[in-house]
Design a protein around this motif. Structure first.
Motif, short mmCIF file in Angstrom:
data_model
loop_
_atom_site.label_atom_id
_atom_site.label_comp_id
_atom_site.label_asym_id
_atom_site.label_seq_id
_atom_site.Cartn_x
_atom_site.Cartn_y
_atom_site.Cartn_z
N ASN A 1 1.37 15.49 8.46
CA ASN A 1 0.14 14.67 7.93
C ASN A 1 0.58 13.38 7.63
O ASN A 1 1.56 13.19 7.03
CB ASN A 1 -0.83 15.40 6.91
N TRP A 2 -0.41 12.38 7.85
CA TRP A 2 -0.04 11.10 7.24
C TRP A 2 -1.20 10.48 6.59
O TRP A 2 -2.35 10.91 7.15
CB TRP A 2 0.13 10.13 8.40
N GLU A 3 -1.46 9.92 5.52
CA GLU A 3 -2.38 9.76 4.67
C GLU A 3 -2.01 8.72 3.44
O GLU A 3 -1.15 8.57 2.99
CB GLU A 3 -2.77 10.86 4.09
N PRO A 4 -3.16 7.92 3.23
CA PRO A 4 -2.83 6.98 2.01
C PRO A 4 -2.94 7.60 0.68
O PRO A 4 -3.55 8.82 0.75
CB PRO A 4 -4.22 6.01 2.11
N VAL B 1 -6.20 9.09 7.95
CA VAL B 1 -5.52 10.19 7.72
C VAL B 1 -5.03 10.78 9.19
O VAL B 1 -6.16 10.74 10.05
CB VAL B 1 -6.49 11.12 7.05
N GLY B 2 -3.98 11.17 9.29
CA GLY B 2 -3.41 11.88 10.76
C GLY B 2 -2.70 12.99 10.85
O GLY B 2 -2.61 13.39 9.65
N TYR B 3 -2.62 13.30 11.90
CA TYR B 3 -1.94 14.70 12.12
C TYR B 3 -1.16 14.64 13.50
O TYR B 3 -1.61 14.08 14.19
CB TYR B 3 -3.28 15.72 12.41
N GLN B 4 -0.03 15.10 13.34
CA GLN B 4 0.72 15.19 14.73
C GLN B 4 1.41 16.73 14.65
O GLN B 4 1.72 17.34 13.89
CB GLN B 4 2.07 14.32 14.54
N LEU C 1 0.85 -1.26 0.06
CA LEU C 1 -0.11 0.07 -0.01
C LEU C 1 1.05 1.18 -0.06
O LEU C 1 1.93 1.30 0.72
CB LEU C 1 -1.07 0.12 1.44
N LYS C 2 0.49 2.19 -0.84
CA LYS C 2 1.10 3.47 -0.87
C LYS C 2 0.70 4.52 0.25
O LYS C 2 -0.30 4.72 0.39
CB LYS C 2 1.16 4.31 -2.44
N LYS C 3 1.68 5.16 1.01
CA LYS C 3 1.55 6.03 1.99
C LYS C 3 2.15 7.29 1.56
O LYS C 3 3.29 7.63 0.92
CB LYS C 3 1.88 5.41 3.40
N SER D 1 2.67 6.45 10.45
CA SER D 1 1.88 6.20 11.34
C SER D 1 1.96 7.18 12.54
O SER D 1 2.14 8.17 12.52
CB SER D 1 1.95 4.93 11.76
N ALA D 2 1.83 6.43 13.90
CA ALA D 2 1.69 7.38 14.94
C ALA D 2 2.92 7.15 15.76
O ALA D 2 3.04 7.84 16.84
CB ALA D 2 0.45 7.10 16.02
#
Length: 261
Positions: free
Chosen positions: A85-88, A111-114, A73-75, A185-186
């Motif tokens: 930001n983290w997303e597919p 979809v993430g945010y740090q 899977l591409k990220k 990821s986190a």
């Protein structure tokens, strides 16, 4: 005359010497990753966590001979200053893989945010048709840095072994040439960007394939305005209440780890 020529050469070449000694430490950019999931191993893990005669167990057992050993899977990780930001990356996948993604078995496509400065973490994803927005502090990761090195996407990366969620073992490879202490990821809080991550319990690894020093737009709110935010503790309680009657403790713990790492 000879001394004058040497002085002129030194003056002309000095900027080159200074530039060669200057190390570039980017503050923003985009990192593309490949997430390789060992599908058969992960499905067997889920089967072993389900009860005999369970419908989902039979369904997964029937799928195992039909899937490939792995899927990629591409990220994408976008970073700027202390935020990321983290997303597919959208792509066309095998129908069986797409179905497993919809079930939340392979990946939640979150979809993430740090924010490393405020210690804030967000994650937005779909689970069984319901949209979930997690808002909490950054995960606590206990790291032990080793003397092992590996080159990833053209960067020399140092290995660190970590424990997250109290018991989940992870292996990370980070580079101090990109100073933001985050990664896919986190996971976070190493002395540089994590370009490689292995999570044996979840049967996957993530490695960077490209680093692009562009200027991305960072979204500080990853979920829609209508989404009700919850903490990890609230999400865990809701998950156990909703799925506790038909999923065993082992699979619930497996799902909880997959959502958060």
């Amino acid at each position: 005359m000879k001394n004058i020529i040497q002085l002129i050469v030194l003056i002309v070449c000095l900027p080159v010497f200074v530039q060669a000694q200057y190390a570039y430490f980017p503050q923003e950019g985009v990192v593309t990753f490949d997430k390789t999931i060992h599908i058969k191993n992960l499905l067997r893990r889920h089967v072993n966590s389900l009860k005999e005669g369970d419908f989902q167990r039979r369904y997964i057992e029937e799928l195992i001979p039909k899937v490939n050993e792995t899927v990629v899977l591409k990220k994408k990780l976008s970073f700027s200053g202390s935020e990321a930001n983290w997303e597919p990356i959208k792509e066309t996948l095998d129908p069986i893989v797409t179905n497993l993604l919809n079930m939340g078995i392979l990946d939640y496509q979150n979809v993430g945010y740090q924010n490393l400065k405020t210690k804030e973490s967000q994650s937005y994803f779909d689970m069984a048709g319901s949209s979930i927005l997690l808002k909490d502090s950054l995960l606590n990761v206990k790291w032990k840095i080793t003397d092992e090195y590996r080159e990833i996407a053209g960067y020399s990366c140092r290995r660190a072994n970590g424990v997250v969620l109290d018991s989940v073992y992870v292996v990370a490879f980070y580079t101090d040439q990109i100073p933001l202490p985050t990664g896919p990821s986190a996971v976070h809080s190493l002395p540089g960007m994590i370009l490689g991550l292995v999570v044996p319990e979840q049967h996957y690894n993530i490695y960077a394939t490209k680093v692009d020093f562009s200027s991305p737009v960072i979204k500080a709110n990853v979920g829609p305005k209508r989404a009700t935010a919850m903490t990890r503790r609230e999400m865990e309680a809701k998950l156990r209440e909703t799925l506790g009657d038909w999923l065993g403790e082992k699979q619930i713990n497996l799902i909880l780890a997959a959502i958060q790492i």
